[in-house]
Design a protein around this motif. Structure first.
Motif, PDB file in Angstrom:
ATOM      1  N   PHE A 178      -8.073  -0.218  -1.279  1.00 13.21           N
ATOM      2  CA  PHE A 178      -7.336  -0.101  -2.541  1.00 13.21           C
ATOM      3  C   PHE A 178      -7.299   1.367  -2.952  1.00 13.21           C
ATOM      4  O   PHE A 178      -8.158   2.158  -2.559  1.00 13.21           O
ATOM      5  CB  PHE A 178      -7.965  -0.975  -3.639  1.00 13.21           C
ATOM      6  N   GLU A 179      -6.275   1.691  -3.711  1.00 11.82           N
ATOM      7  CA  GLU A 179      -6.107   3.069  -4.176  1.00 11.82           C
ATOM      8  C   GLU A 179      -7.089   3.352  -5.317  1.00 11.82           C
ATOM      9  O   GLU A 179      -7.251   2.543  -6.226  1.00 11.82           O
ATOM     10  CB  GLU A 179      -4.681   3.285  -4.681  1.00 11.82           C
ATOM     11  N   ASP A 202       1.675  -1.181   3.516  1.00 14.25           N
ATOM     12  CA  ASP A 202       0.483  -1.947   3.154  1.00 14.25           C
ATOM     13  C   ASP A 202      -0.400  -2.285   4.355  1.00 14.25           C
ATOM     14  O   ASP A 202      -1.472  -2.871   4.191  1.00 14.25           O
ATOM     15  CB  ASP A 202       0.875  -3.247   2.438  1.00 14.25           C
ATOM     16  N   HIS A 270      -4.629  -3.458  -0.706  1.00 15.48           N
ATOM     17  CA  HIS A 270      -4.558  -4.471  -1.761  1.00 15.48           C
ATOM     18  C   HIS A 270      -3.916  -3.864  -3.002  1.00 15.48           C
ATOM     19  O   HIS A 270      -4.398  -2.852  -3.527  1.00 15.48           O
ATOM     20  CB  HIS A 270      -5.968  -4.968  -2.079  1.00 15.48           C
ATOM     21  N   ARG A 271      -2.832  -4.478  -3.471  1.00 14.57           N
ATOM     22  CA  ARG A 271      -2.101  -3.947  -4.624  1.00 14.57           C
ATOM     23  C   ARG A 271      -2.420  -4.694  -5.913  1.00 14.57           C
ATOM     24  O   ARG A 271      -1.788  -4.463  -6.946  1.00 14.57           O
ATOM     25  CB  ARG A 271      -0.591  -4.034  -4.355  1.00 14.57           C
TER      26      ARG A 271
END
Length: 318
Positions: A178-179, A202, A270-271
């Protein structure tokens, strides 16, 4: 809770390192010191997110992704974590006699989710060591395992299924990322990545991992999110890496070794949301998040929060 060994399970293909997983490993041997004094007698993994222990949420996620068995890595003093997944006939009979059907369903959910067994980590030597303790519990034909860190609550669920699909396509190991803001990278394991071709933004190929880098040294802002599908080769890598600070074996080092040796490793970005149940601040946010989505508690909690924060109800609706 039905108990059966891994050897009793039907064989599934792991040819070319692309087979599915049926065992999920949950490392839960920590002392939960950040939650003291609450965790003096109650394991951190049993603290409720609204009314469901975090370990049950993780078990449900694993079962939803196709896992048939949950191996919980624990220590001698945390029997209650596994006991949560055992049936309680006396409690169930009492609830049934009193007509409390909703509560009865909640109590029965954990024992019916998935087969659960414990593996004791004799002494704490890092995440890599904890995962390595689970190897003897695996059947010979299991070519991959899932690992879910119970401190990481990843929402919405379903990322493990996406990761399994990526393993089917590319083989090897698949991790979740994840960011994170650049000034927070030093709290995580951070990925060095490149394009995986037509897979899109992704799904990326991992070229390296750095554990808790300084912001100026971080290869990206993609951090590990506590969900892994690991090829069986990881156990051999864990035996070959050197312990780091404090004599701990780091999973990051084992994965880096596999990458260096040409083992395919990919990440699924994961967004959605992620909550850190390992610290009180993240735990409270997770509880609020879950409660707001609850049919039972959501509306009342939302109204109270708006009132408490001084936000007019009409303004919030707009």
């Amino acid at each position: 809770m039905t108990s059966r060994s891994a050897a009793d399970e039907p064989a599934e293909s792991s040819q070319c390192g692309k087979g599915p997983f049926r065992t999920a490993i949950v490392p839960a041997a920590g002392l939960g010191t950040r939650f003291l004094p609450a965790t003096k007698t109650v394991p951190k993994e049993l603290l409720p997110v609204v009314d469901t222990p975090g370990i049950e949420l993780v078990a449900g996620e694993a079962a939803e992704a196709g896992a048939r068995r949950l191996v919980i890595i624990t220590n001698e003093g945390k029997d209650g974590v596994v006991a949560h997944f055992r049936s309680d006939p006396d409690l169930e009979a009492t609830l049934a006699e009193r007509g409390k059907k909703d509560l009865l369903a909640k109590v029965r959910r954990a024992p019916e989710l998935i087969d659960v067994e414990a593996v004791v980590q004799p002494s704490p030597h890092g995440l890599g060591h904890a995962i390595g303790c689970a190897e003897p519990a695996l059947a010979d034909d299991e070519g991959a395992v899932a690992v879910l860190l119970p401190d990481d609550l990843v929402l919405p669920t379903g990322v493990l299924a996406q990761m399994a699909a990526v393993r089917s396509e590319y083989g090897g190991s698949v991790l979740c990322a994840f960011e994170v803001p650049e000034d927070q990278v030093s709290s995580y394991g951070v990925f060095s990545v490149e394009s995986a071709g037509e897979a899109g933004d992704d799904v990326l190929r991992v070229t390296g991992m750095v554990e808790k880098p300084a912001p100026e040294d971080a290869p990206s802002t993609l951090a590990a999110a506590g969900r892994y599908i690991l090829d069986r080769a990881v156990f051999d890598a864990l035996r070959r890496i050197e312990p780091g600070a404090g004599g701990e074996l780091q999973l990051t080092d084992a994965i880096a070794l596999l990458i260096d040796e040409g083992h395919p490793v990919h990440v699924v970005v994961h967004r959605g949301r992620r909550h850190d149940l390992g610290n009180p601040g993240g735990y409270v946010r997770a509880a609020v998040d879950f409660a707001l989505e609850s049919d039972e508690y959501g509306a009342e909690l939302r109204s109270w929060l708006l009132e408490h924060l001084g936000v007019p109800q009409d303004t919030a609706r707009a």
